[in-house]
Design a protein around this motif. Structure first.
Motif, PDB file in Angstrom:
ATOM      1  N   SER A  27       0.844  -1.189   0.000  1.00  9.52           N
ATOM      2  CA  SER A  27       0.000   0.000   0.000  1.00  9.52           C
ATOM      3  C   SER A  27       0.875   1.233   0.000  1.00  9.52           C
ATOM      4  N   LYS A  28       0.644   2.140  -0.943  1.00  9.95           N
ATOM      5  CA  LYS A  28       1.403   3.381  -0.987  1.00  9.95           C
ATOM      6  C   LYS A  28       0.602   4.444  -0.266  1.00  9.95           C
ATOM      7  N   VAL A  29       1.193   4.994   0.752  1.00  6.89           N
ATOM      8  CA  VAL A  29       0.533   5.986   1.572  1.00  6.89           C
ATOM      9  C   VAL A  29       1.205   7.326   1.327  1.00  6.89           C
ATOM     10  N   THR A  30       0.443   8.335   0.988  1.00  8.74           N
ATOM     11  CA  THR A  30       1.001   9.658   0.794  1.00  8.74           C
ATOM     12  C   THR A  30       1.268  10.277   2.160  1.00  8.74           C
ATOM     13  N   THR A  36       6.752  12.346  -2.161  1.00  6.55           N
ATOM     14  CA  THR A  36       5.540  12.159  -2.953  1.00  6.55           C
ATOM     15  C   THR A  36       4.734  10.999  -2.402  1.00  6.55           C
ATOM     16  N   THR A  37       5.418   9.893  -2.124  1.00  6.75           N
ATOM     17  CA  THR A  37       4.787   8.722  -1.515  1.00  6.75           C
ATOM     18  C   THR A  37       5.766   8.083  -0.550  1.00  6.75           C
ATOM     19  N   TYR A  39       6.095   4.169   1.739  1.00  7.29           N
ATOM     20  CA  TYR A  39       5.471   2.884   2.014  1.00  7.29           C
ATOM     21  C   TYR A  39       6.455   1.968   2.732  1.00  7.29           C
ATOM     22  N   ARG A  64      11.215   8.120 -10.303  1.00  8.88           N
ATOM     23  CA  ARG A  64      11.321   8.917  -9.073  1.00  8.88           C
ATOM     24  C   ARG A  64      12.580   8.491  -8.310  1.00  8.88           C
ATOM     25  N   GLU A 109       9.537   8.083  -1.894  1.00 10.15           N
ATOM     26  CA  GLU A 109       9.751   8.447  -3.291  1.00 10.15           C
ATOM     27  C   GLU A 109       9.577   9.954  -3.451  1.00 10.15           C
TER      28      GLU A 109
END
Length: 140
Positions: A27-30, A36-37, A39, A64, A109
């Motif tokens: 899951s990519k969490v901002t 930018t992200t 995780y 990125r 990232e």
């Protein structure tokens, strides 16, 4: 029980299952910080030349700059600043409460204008009580 109640329950369950976002990708969490992200885990495949996967490093992921840091999984670092002109990045750790004594990687990232001319090393300033600075290799 009303005749529509079982239908409403079935719809609610279907919506909940549909919203779970079940996927095999992390899951990519901002984050609220400069990245930018962010995780948990390290991007795959691991870059060539990586000797110690728990030592910090930077690499390129989907165009990125990805910075991978290891630390407590319950008190992960936060990306506080990014100076793309000097390739200097600031991180901090919120240690309010108990932190586990493990080494869990976390990837941050950052959008950069180009990944073609990245330097060999980037600078990380870490603030957790005292401020420390270190150089991380950019691996491909």
């Amino acid at each position: 029980m009303s005749p529509n109640r079982p239908a409403l329950i079935a719809i609610a369950i279907a919506v909940a299952v549909g919203m779970c976002g079940c996927t095999t990708e992390p899951s990519k969490v901002t984050p609220a910080g400069a990245a930018t992200t962010a995780y948990p885990g390290a991007p795959t495949p691991l870059p060539s030349g990586l000797v110690d996967p728990f030592a910090g490093y930077a690499t390129v992921v989907d165009g990125r700059l990805a910075i991978v840091l290891s630390g407590s999984s319950s008190c992960p670092p936060n990306a506080d600043s990014a100076d793309l002109a000097t390739m200097t990045f600031g991180f901090s750790v919120d240690t309010e409460g108990p932190c586990t004594d493990d080494l869990a990687p976390r990837t941050f990232e950052f959008d950069v204008p180009s990944t073609e001319n990245l330097p060999t090393f980037i600078t990380i300033n870490f603030t957790s009580g005292d401020t420390s600075s270190s150089q991380l290799p950019v691996l491909r």
